[in-house]
Design an enzyme around this catalytic site. Structure first.
Site, PDB file in Angstrom:
ATOM      1  N   ASP A   1       0.810  -1.210   0.000  1.00 12.17           N
ATOM      2  CA  ASP A   1       0.000   0.000   0.000  1.00 12.17           C
ATOM      3  C   ASP A   1       0.844   1.261   0.000  1.00 12.17           C
ATOM      4  O   ASP A   1       0.314   2.353  -0.157  1.00 12.17           O
ATOM      5  CB  ASP A   1      -0.961  -0.003   1.195  1.00 12.17           C
ATOM      6  CG  ASP A   1      -2.374  -0.321   0.757  1.00 12.17           C
ATOM      7  OD1 ASP A   1      -2.568  -0.577  -0.446  1.00 12.17           O
ATOM      8  OD2 ASP A   1      -3.276  -0.306   1.604  1.00 12.17           O
TER       9      ASP A   1
ATOM     10  N   ASP B   1     -11.273  -6.150  10.664  1.00 11.81           N
ATOM     11  CA  ASP B   1     -11.181  -7.605  10.746  1.00 11.81           C
ATOM     12  C   ASP B   1     -12.224  -8.173  11.707  1.00 11.81           C
ATOM     13  O   ASP B   1     -12.899  -9.147  11.390  1.00 11.81           O
ATOM     14  CB  ASP B   1      -9.762  -8.034  11.144  1.00 11.81           C
ATOM     15  CG  ASP B   1      -9.040  -6.966  11.938  1.00 11.81           C
ATOM     16  OD1 ASP B   1      -9.721  -6.233  12.674  1.00 11.81           O
ATOM     17  OD2 ASP B   1      -7.804  -6.859  11.841  1.00 11.81           O
TER      18      ASP B   1
END
Ligand SMILES: *[C@@H]1O[C@H](CO)[C@@H](O)[C@H](O)[C@H]1NC(C)=O
Ligand SMILES: CC(=O)N[C@H]1CO[C@H](CO)[C@@H](O)[C@@H]1O
Length: 747
Positions: free
Chosen positions: A143, A449
């Site tokens: 990223d 998550d």
């Protein structure tokens, strides 16, 4: 007591065992509950009639009710814990190499904070899994969109050709080269010593190459010509503004994708999804979703393992362990994900910052597993692609193990595959789709998550917690106080946001998960609000030592008993639990300190920030925990000296120091009063609990006083913090004393 997964002939592939001694524990918990109820009864029936004492009392009543209810929640994970065991030899006998395809996702975000050499060790450790290489594909999501990371991955791809056969030949463990060489340097010479020296030399070369380029900060022209991938970094490309980059560094379909022994290599792919300054990119969840699409085009693994870039595989058998759950003929098809215990490499003996999360791993998660399944915690987790894609479980679901795999794509060139995959990593791809909502990882929450795991469970899938004795995934724990505070701020904030969102475990999960599991999730969702009662408890009893009214029953009163029992039972059980999980007594004491400090800072900030967010005053932000630390910081970490970062005063440190000083002043005043009083014993009996609480707070704050007044090293408290907090504490204490001494007798 054991329940095997339903048998498919030749025995189940895994076994679940319930913990022993639960009846005894439940009896004990019942007795504590009686004690807590009596405390509530005392608080509710003895509210003082007038003034300040009344308000202090009501605050403590609220805090006692809160802590009691919270304690009740934590019983959910102690009610019926379970452990899992796998039978890998049965798996090998039954399926030989007929195993499903697995895609491994490694996520990194910033080459400065997460050094490429560290990331490459994680990549190499998962490439070297003892698993058929033609079934394994590794994706690195960068990223940071950094050509330095790309270069490092190229280097790793080259080194893998030597490293993987070396691991296979000598059954090397662990398979992160850095960890292996670190552990093996002291090993006695063996027949393999020469080969080890040779491979170590190659490794050092690779490390050196990566370091040189990382320090240079750009790719020299002569290296640029070595791979077509570098052409993707056009002039003007920045980490926040670039097109999608997908480069297949090792194409497992190609005949030349072999190691030095001529055996096939796993596929290795570099992915940097498109980034544009004006587009929201949804942090790690966005990266994971891009990877899911890109990998479905290139390898289409049926199973997905995701690991953080600092969490290397410490056990080459872990994929086989995970497959024992998914491929069990009886119970396998209903399992959505298998979360492995996350362990940490950089933890000192007494775990000063409580960063090994031992109680969460060894107690909470086994408990959650027993009542419906663990949370998905973002690293070291195997997912079934089908369930991660957002599909519901249905009774007739059967995984097709033979499906997927890149064999079907033989006729497409790697270049064409890259082009097709790139489109899937573009920003606009997700526009007007259900990605981030019904499909893939969920967006809009700092702990994406956890919320994703909950939604998988709510769709009918089971989840499994696996905690083998030998740690399977090893990460780097925070090494300073501020890193720990930052990490827990993000967690507590994210979990609290879940509670206030439509995904609140009690609402979202009410039809599909059990009450105990909902309670289990709430333990974490309520971390943030815990800050307020804890702060009440660390101020009110101490400050009222300055006055005349006691806030707790006297030693001679019968009401003293429930308070004493609950205090002793909670502390004693906590200590026993900690020792049983392998912590030291000192580690337990340290854990208590961090328990306090997190509540004074991380959870408080998480609580306030979430309220501000909900009120519309703030945008959500995401801060990565730093993974590199200076040399003297590392030294203090190893000596277990708390790091107060002399040069970086902060609000959190000021809060910690102020609370510590308030308690010190109160204790000093109490001792002075006690010495002056004619009847010392009577004073002691009257103020027993307040003295105890204040005394414990002073004792646990030892490191703060040392850092403020005695330490000289770089980890001491900044002078400005010392001055501000001492002055603030003095002001608080004087104000409280003045109020209490006022003619109307405030307290
Ligand atoms: C990692 O694996 C090694 C064996 O290679 C083992 O000795 C060690 O205990 C493991 N580490 C942890 C934290 O479990
Ligand atoms: C990455 C990192 O910080 N590693 C450190 C872990 O701790 C050991 C000693 O405990 C250090 O030597 C490593 O540098």
């Amino acid at each position: 007591m054991g329940t095997e997964g339903r048998d498919g002939g030749g025995g189940a592939l895994f076994e679940t065992t319930a913990a022993e001694g639960r009846q005894g524990y439940r009896l004990f918990a019942g007795s504590v509950l009686v004690g807590i109820s009596l405390i509530w009864a005392y608080r509710a029936t003895h509210i003082p009639a007038e003034g300040g004492a009344k308000w202090a009392w009501i605050a403590l009543l609220a805090a006692d009710v809160w802590f009691g209810l919270y304690w009740l929640l934590t019983q959910s994970v102690r009610w019926s814990p379970s452990r899992r065991q796998t039978f890998k030899n049965r798996l090998s006998q039954r399926y030989k190499e007929e195993l499903p395809t697995v895609d491994v996702f490694v996520c990194t975000a910033d080459p400065k904070i997460e050094p490429p050499a560290l990331v490459m060790n994680t990549v190499l450790s998962v490439m070297a899994y003892d698993y058929p290489p033609e079934k394994l594909s590794v994706y690195l999501s960068d990223d940071g969109g950094s050509e330095l990371t790309f270069y490092a991955l190229l280097q790793a791809a080259g080194f893998a050709r030597e490293w993987i056969p070396f691991c296979r030949r000598f059954q090397v463990e662990p398979r992160s080269p850095a960890a292996y060489f670190r552990a093996a340097t002291a090993a006695p010479p063996t027949a393999a010593a020469d080969e080890r020296r040779a491979i170590e030399k190659l490794y050092k070369e690779m490390e050196e190459n990566i370091r040189t380029v990382t320090e240079l900060g750009r790719i020299p022209e002569d290296i640029r010509g070595e791979h077509k991938g570098f052409l993707e970094w056009l002039p003007g490309t920045t980490s926040r503004d670039h097109q999608s980059i997908v480069q297949i560094l090792i194409d497992g379909r190609e005949p030349d994708a072999v190691d030095v022994d001529g055996r096939p290599l796993p596929t290795l792919v570099y992915v940097a999804r498109e980034k544009r300054p004006h587009r929201h990119h949804n942090f790690k969840a966005g990266a994971m979703n891009s990877l899911m699409r890109v990998s479905s085009e290139i390898s289409g693994g049926r199973m997905i393992l995701n690991v953080d870039c600092d969490m290397y595989s410490n056990d080459s058998q872990s994929v086989r362990d995970a497959m024992c759950f998914f491929m069990d003929e009886g119970a396998g098809d209903e399992i959505g994900y298998v979360q492995f215990a996350q362990k940490f490499e950089n933890v000192t003996k007494n775990d000063l910052y409580g960063s090994s999360l031992t109680i969460i791993t060894e107690v909470d998660f086994h408990g959650l597993d027993g009542v419906g399944g663990p949370l998905y915690t973002g690293s070291g987790c195997f997912h079934r692609r089908w369930s991660l894609m957002g599909n519901k479980y249905s009774d007739d679901f059967r995984e097709d193990w033979k499906a997927g795999g890149r064999r079907s794509l033989k006729e497409i060139s790697a270049l064409a595959l890259e082009q097709r995959a790139k489109v899937l990593a573009d920003c606009i791809f997700e526009d007007n789709t259900e990605w981030g909502n019904e499909v893939g990882l969920k967006y809009g929450c700092p702990v994406e998550d956890v919320i994703t795991g909950l939604s998988i469970q709510c769709k009918g899938w089971k989840s499994v917690f696996f905690n083998p004795t030998r740690g399977a995934f090893l990460g780097i724990a925070p090494m300073t106080l501020s890193q720990t505070i930052l990490q827990h701020k993000r967690w507590s904030e994210g979990d609290f946001q879940i509670l206030l969102s439509p995904f609140s475990p009690f609402l979202y999960g009410r039809h599909s998960t059990g009450l105990l599991l909902q309670m289990g999730y709430s333990i974490y969702c309520l971390w943030a609000p815990n800050s307020i009662p804890t702060i009440c408890y660390s101020l009110i009893p101490s400050l009222s030592l300055l006055g005349r009214t006691t806030l707790y029953p006297q030693v001679s009163s019968l009401w003293f008993l429930p308070f004493a029992y609950v205090a002793v039972a909670a502390a004693g059980y906590g200590l026993w639990e900690a020792l049983r999980c392998g912590m030291t007594a000192r580690g337990w004491w340290n854990e208590w300190r961090m328990w306090l400090y997190k509540r004074f800072t991380s959870y408080l900030f998480g609580f306030l920030d979430t309220l501000l967010l909900k009120a519309g005053f703030r945008n959500s932000t995401f801060v990565i925990t730093e993974k590199v630390t200076g040399k003297d910081v590392a030294g203090r970490f190893e000596r277990e000296e708390m790091e107060f970062g002399a040069s970086s005063p902060s609000l959190s440190l000021t809060i910690l120091a102020t609370l510590a000083m308030v308690n010190l002043f109160c204790l000093a005043a109490a001792v002075w009063r006690m010495a002056a009083a004619e009847a010392t014993a009577a004073f002691l009996g009257e103020f027993f609990f307040q003295l105890l609480i204040c005394g414990l707070l002073v004792a646990i704050n030892g490191p703060v006083y040392r850092a403020m007044f005695f330490r000289k090293d770089g980890g001491r408290m900044a002078a400005s913090v010392t001055v501000t907090s001492t002055a603030a504490a003095a002001a608080v204490v004087c104000l409280a004393a003045a109020l209490m001494a006022s003619p109307r007798g405030f307290i």
